[in-house]
Design a protein around this motif. Structure first.
Motif, PDB file in Angstrom:
ATOM      1  N   ARG A 234      32.415  14.640 -24.145  1.00  0.00           N
ATOM      2  CA  ARG A 234      33.107  13.253 -25.362  1.00  0.00           C
ATOM      3  C   ARG A 234      34.648  13.776 -26.089  1.00  0.00           C
ATOM      4  NH1 ARG A 234      27.750  14.672 -25.144  1.00  0.00           N
ATOM      5  NH2 ARG A 234      26.734  12.528 -24.504  1.00  0.00           N
ATOM      6  N   SER A 235      34.974  14.538 -26.454  1.00  0.00           N
ATOM      7  CA  SER A 235      36.033  15.015 -27.335  1.00  0.00           C
ATOM      8  C   SER A 235      37.543  15.204 -26.315  1.00  0.00           C
ATOM      9  CB  SER A 235      35.978  16.369 -27.451  1.00  0.00           C
ATOM     10  OG  SER A 235      37.261  16.971 -27.849  1.00  0.00           O
ATOM     11  N   GLN A 236      37.772  15.842 -24.799  1.00  0.00           N
ATOM     12  CA  GLN A 236      38.653  15.252 -24.617  1.00  0.00           C
ATOM     13  C   GLN A 236      38.367  13.686 -23.831  1.00  0.00           C
ATOM     14  OE1 GLN A 236      36.057  17.417 -23.486  1.00  0.00           O
ATOM     15  NE2 GLN A 236      36.933  19.302 -22.387  1.00  0.00           N
ATOM     16  N   LEU A 237      37.772  13.274 -23.899  1.00  0.00           N
ATOM     17  CA  LEU A 237      37.453  11.508 -23.251  1.00  0.00           C
ATOM     18  C   LEU A 237      38.129  10.666 -24.391  1.00  0.00           C
ATOM     19  CD1 LEU A 237      34.311  11.784 -21.130  1.00  0.00           C
ATOM     20  CD2 LEU A 237      36.364  11.582 -20.044  1.00  0.00           C
TER      21      LEU A 237
ATOM     22  N   GLU B 112      28.653  16.640  -9.553  1.00  0.00           N
ATOM     23  CA  GLU B 112      27.657  16.204 -10.713  1.00  0.00           C
ATOM     24  C   GLU B 112      28.279  16.293 -12.077  1.00  0.00           C
ATOM     25  OE1 GLU B 112      26.535  20.577  -9.671  1.00  0.00           O
ATOM     26  OE2 GLU B 112      24.162  20.050  -9.232  1.00  0.00           O
ATOM     27  N   GLN B 113      29.736  17.165 -12.061  1.00  0.00           N
ATOM     28  CA  GLN B 113      31.285  17.251 -12.755  1.00  0.00           C
ATOM     29  C   GLN B 113      30.827  15.450 -12.811  1.00  0.00           C
ATOM     30  OE1 GLN B 113      30.284  19.194 -14.802  1.00  0.00           O
ATOM     31  NE2 GLN B 113      31.624  20.716 -14.916  1.00  0.00           N
ATOM     32  N   ASP B 114      31.276  14.883 -12.182  1.00  0.00           N
ATOM     33  CA  ASP B 114      31.902  13.614 -12.181  1.00  0.00           C
ATOM     34  C   ASP B 114      31.687  12.405 -12.227  1.00  0.00           C
ATOM     35  OD1 ASP B 114      34.242  14.520 -10.555  1.00  0.00           O
ATOM     36  OD2 ASP B 114      33.420  13.871  -8.306  1.00  0.00           O
ATOM     37  N   SER B 115      30.077  12.829 -12.535  1.00  0.00           N
ATOM     38  CA  SER B 115      28.867  12.097 -12.721  1.00  0.00           C
ATOM     39  C   SER B 115      28.861  11.999 -14.121  1.00  0.00           C
ATOM     40  CB  SER B 115      27.673  11.321 -11.962  1.00  0.00           C
ATOM     41  OG  SER B 115      27.073  13.202 -12.847  1.00  0.00           O
ATOM     42  N   LEU B 116      28.642  13.252 -15.011  1.00  0.00           N
ATOM     43  CA  LEU B 116      29.189  12.792 -16.599  1.00  0.00           C
ATOM     44  C   LEU B 116      30.010  13.313 -16.641  1.00  0.00           C
ATOM     45  CD1 LEU B 116      27.342  16.675 -16.355  1.00  0.00           C
ATOM     46  CD2 LEU B 116      26.069  15.159 -17.320  1.00  0.00           C
ATOM     47  N   ILE B 117      31.306  12.912 -16.506  1.00  0.00           N
ATOM     48  CA  ILE B 117      32.721  12.858 -16.715  1.00  0.00           C
ATOM     49  C   ILE B 117      32.202  11.192 -16.824  1.00  0.00           C
ATOM     50  CG2 ILE B 117      35.128  12.348 -16.743  1.00  0.00           C
ATOM     51  CD1 ILE B 117      35.000  14.933 -15.449  1.00  0.00           C
ATOM     52  N   ALA B 118      32.343  10.571 -15.994  1.00  0.00           N
ATOM     53  CA  ALA B 118      32.595   8.838 -15.992  1.00  0.00           C
ATOM     54  C   ALA B 118      30.797   8.274 -16.743  1.00  0.00           C
ATOM     55  CB  ALA B 118      32.011   8.568 -14.266  1.00  0.00           C
ATOM     56  N   ILE B 119      29.791   8.939 -17.044  1.00  0.00           N
ATOM     57  CA  ILE B 119      29.115   8.153 -17.955  1.00  0.00           C
ATOM     58  C   ILE B 119      29.034   8.345 -19.248  1.00  0.00           C
ATOM     59  CG2 ILE B 119      26.805   8.615 -18.867  1.00  0.00           C
ATOM     60  CD1 ILE B 119      25.338   9.184 -15.579  1.00  0.00           C
ATOM     61  N   GLN B 120      30.079  10.041 -19.895  1.00  0.00           N
ATOM     62  CA  GLN B 120      30.410  10.001 -20.860  1.00  0.00           C
ATOM     63  C   GLN B 120      31.736   9.218 -21.794  1.00  0.00           C
ATOM     64  OE1 GLN B 120      30.157  14.492 -21.943  1.00  0.00           O
ATOM     65  NE2 GLN B 120      28.788  14.319 -20.928  1.00  0.00           N
ATOM     66  N   ALA B 121      32.885   8.851 -20.307  1.00  0.00           N
ATOM     67  CA  ALA B 121      34.354   8.600 -20.457  1.00  0.00           C
ATOM     68  C   ALA B 121      33.638   6.706 -20.935  1.00  0.00           C
ATOM     69  CB  ALA B 121      34.566   8.398 -19.283  1.00  0.00           C
ATOM     70  N   ARG B 122      31.984   6.205 -20.307  1.00  0.00           N
ATOM     71  CA  ARG B 122      31.982   4.544 -21.443  1.00  0.00           C
ATOM     72  C   ARG B 122      31.492   4.930 -21.822  1.00  0.00           C
ATOM     73  NH1 ARG B 122      35.392   3.522 -18.059  1.00  0.00           N
ATOM     74  NH2 ARG B 122      34.915   2.858 -15.823  1.00  0.00           N
ATOM     75  N   GLU B 123      31.023   5.726 -22.574  1.00  0.00           N
ATOM     76  CA  GLU B 123      30.379   5.872 -23.634  1.00  0.00           C
ATOM     77  C   GLU B 123      30.577   5.751 -24.901  1.00  0.00           C
ATOM     78  OE1 GLU B 123      26.414   8.998 -22.527  1.00  0.00           O
ATOM     79  OE2 GLU B 123      27.773   9.563 -23.447  1.00  0.00           O
ATOM     80  N   VAL B 124      32.555   6.663 -24.955  1.00  0.00           N
ATOM     81  CA  VAL B 124      33.054   6.820 -25.977  1.00  0.00           C
ATOM     82  C   VAL B 124      34.067   5.593 -25.918  1.00  0.00           C
ATOM     83  CG1 VAL B 124      33.258   9.071 -26.084  1.00  0.00           C
ATOM     84  CG2 VAL B 124      34.856   7.969 -24.516  1.00  0.00           C
ATOM     85  N   GLY B 125      33.756   4.621 -25.132  1.00  0.00           N
ATOM     86  CA  GLY B 125      34.526   3.235 -25.314  1.00  0.00           C
ATOM     87  C   GLY B 125      35.806   3.578 -24.079  1.00  0.00           C
ATOM     88  N   LEU B 126      36.596   4.112 -23.457  1.00  0.00           N
ATOM     89  CA  LEU B 126      36.839   3.843 -22.336  1.00  0.00           C
ATOM     90  C   LEU B 126      36.622   2.813 -20.621  1.00  0.00           C
ATOM     91  CD1 LEU B 126      39.752   5.290 -22.201  1.00  0.00           C
ATOM     92  CD2 LEU B 126      38.423   7.584 -20.087  1.00  0.00           C
TER      93      LEU B 126
END
Length: 383
Positions: free
Chosen positions: A215-218, A236-250
């Motif tokens: 989340r910090s990077q995103l 595995e990493q891709d899915s986490l990054i995608a989900i968190q990217a949308r969570e921070v409003g990206l």
């Protein structure tokens, strides 16, 4: 004098025996009832999903070929060993297969162990074809080392071109796994080609294997509001990054390389919106209506009760590439087989290919778009 002749006779008998042993070994090899094919892949461990998918494709092709009479009048004998996603295990597996008498090697699956095994196969002259090892330097090990998949830099370059031509992107940001040669190689090629295409790289953030919170990077990336977020890593990493990217409003379009293949299985349906519209490079599409592709998919589903990933298709093609090379060479001699692979003009499930001067395939890249949790065909792009 008697002792001298006795010694001479003993030496003569020893030489004859050695000659007979060499003749017997040669005859045994030439008259072997099967053609021994070695295969290595991670069947257990953290990247087993790729190894199992890949080796399923290998086994399906072997069974089909044997059911249709084999190669050069002989059945193919497959010896498949688990390297657990570990380089040392891969090297040990290779040595076991060499002792077993393999005439060709299929594998490895992921890039790091493939590099290690390629160095050994090059020394021994064993024809080696990795279906899925994308790291650039794999085939630099020797003239007998080939790959059926495109390289890391190639897909990075193609996806940058796609961002410009198909998405009209003017700015991009990159998330890169600093622990992964795969991620780093694709990211560098993407960034360089994006710049060549006139796209501004406004942010690049890193992380390490095993990280779960991005989340910090995103959040930093979101502040730049890029048109595209490029994420070159495995599912595995891709899915986490995608989900968190949308969570921070990206809200950027998310792009990636072939490591995204299989990501839908790792995301709960309630989170499908996070990966909706993701574009990633791949080696074929299950939506391809060609008879060759659809026959492969039908047979794979019948045997494994699952849809074949690109890893399955690439491995399936690898077996048939080796089969055609053996038939062209008319022998399993390693030098003749290597030459026949080099000169191949092969058409398979993942498209048509020839090999360039570095034994990398010249072929197109299929771009997949995720829609409602489904992998849909978008386009085929060449560099």
């Amino acid at each position: 004098m008697k002792k001298f002749f006795s010694t001479l006779l003993g030496l003569s008998m020893l030489l004859v025996a050695c000659g007979e042993q060499k003749t017997e070994q040669k005859t045994s090899t030439e008259t072997a009832e099967t053609i021994k094919i070695g295969a290595i892949g991670p069947l257990t461990g953290p990247v087993a999903i790729y190894g199992i998918s890949a080796t399923n494709g290998t086994q399906l092709a072997i069974e089909e070929i044997n059911a249709n009479g084999g190669v050069l009048g002989k059945q193919l004998e497959l010896n498949l060993l688990d390297e657990k996603g570990d380089t040392t295990e891969a090297v040990n597996a290779y040595n076991k297969l060499l002792d077993w008498g393999m005439v060709a090697l299929i594998g490895d699956v992921t890039s790091k162990p493939t590099v290690a095994v390629a160095e050994l196969a090059a020394q021994d002259g064993i024809p080696m074809v990795t279906p899925t090892g994308t790291q650039l330097n794999i085939t630099e090990a020797g003239s007998n080392i080939f790959r059926v998949c495109f390289t890391d830099p190639y897909q990075g370059e193609v996806m940058a071109k796609f961002a410009k031509d198909n998405l009209n992107a003017k700015t991009v940001a990159i998330m890169v796994n600093n622990s992964s040669d795969y991620s780093d190689g694709v990211a560098k090629a993407f960034a360089e080609e994006a710049t060549n295409q006139g796209i501004e790289v406004v942010a690049q953030e890193g992380y390490s294997d095993g990280d779960k919170d991005f989340r910090s990077q995103l959040t930093k990336i979101a502040s730049k509001n890029p048109d595209v977020l490029f994420v070159p890593d495995y599912y595995e990493q891709d899915s986490l990054i995608a989900i968190q990217a949308r969570e921070v409003g990206l809200t950027s379009n998310i792009l990636g390389p072939d490591g995204w293949d299989g990501v839908v299985k790792t995301v709960d349906k309630s989170s499908y919106s996070a990966i909706e519209g993701v574009y990633f490079a791949n080696h074929y599409s299950i939506k391809d209506t060609s008879e060759k592709v659809q026959n492969f998919i039908t047979n794979y589903k019948a045997k494994f009760n699952d849809e074949p990933s690109a890893f399955s298709a690439l491995s399936y093609d690898t077996v048939y590439l080796i089969k055609e090379a053996m038939e062209k060479a008319g022998t399993t001699d390693k030098e003749a087989l290597t030459k026949a692979i080099k000169e191949a003009q092969f058409s398979g499930v993942t498209g048509s290919l020839t090999f360039d001067e570095k034994n990398n395939p010249v072929k197109g890249v299929t771009v997949i778009k995720i829609v409602n949790g489904d992998y849909t065909f978008d386009s085929v792009i060449s560099k």
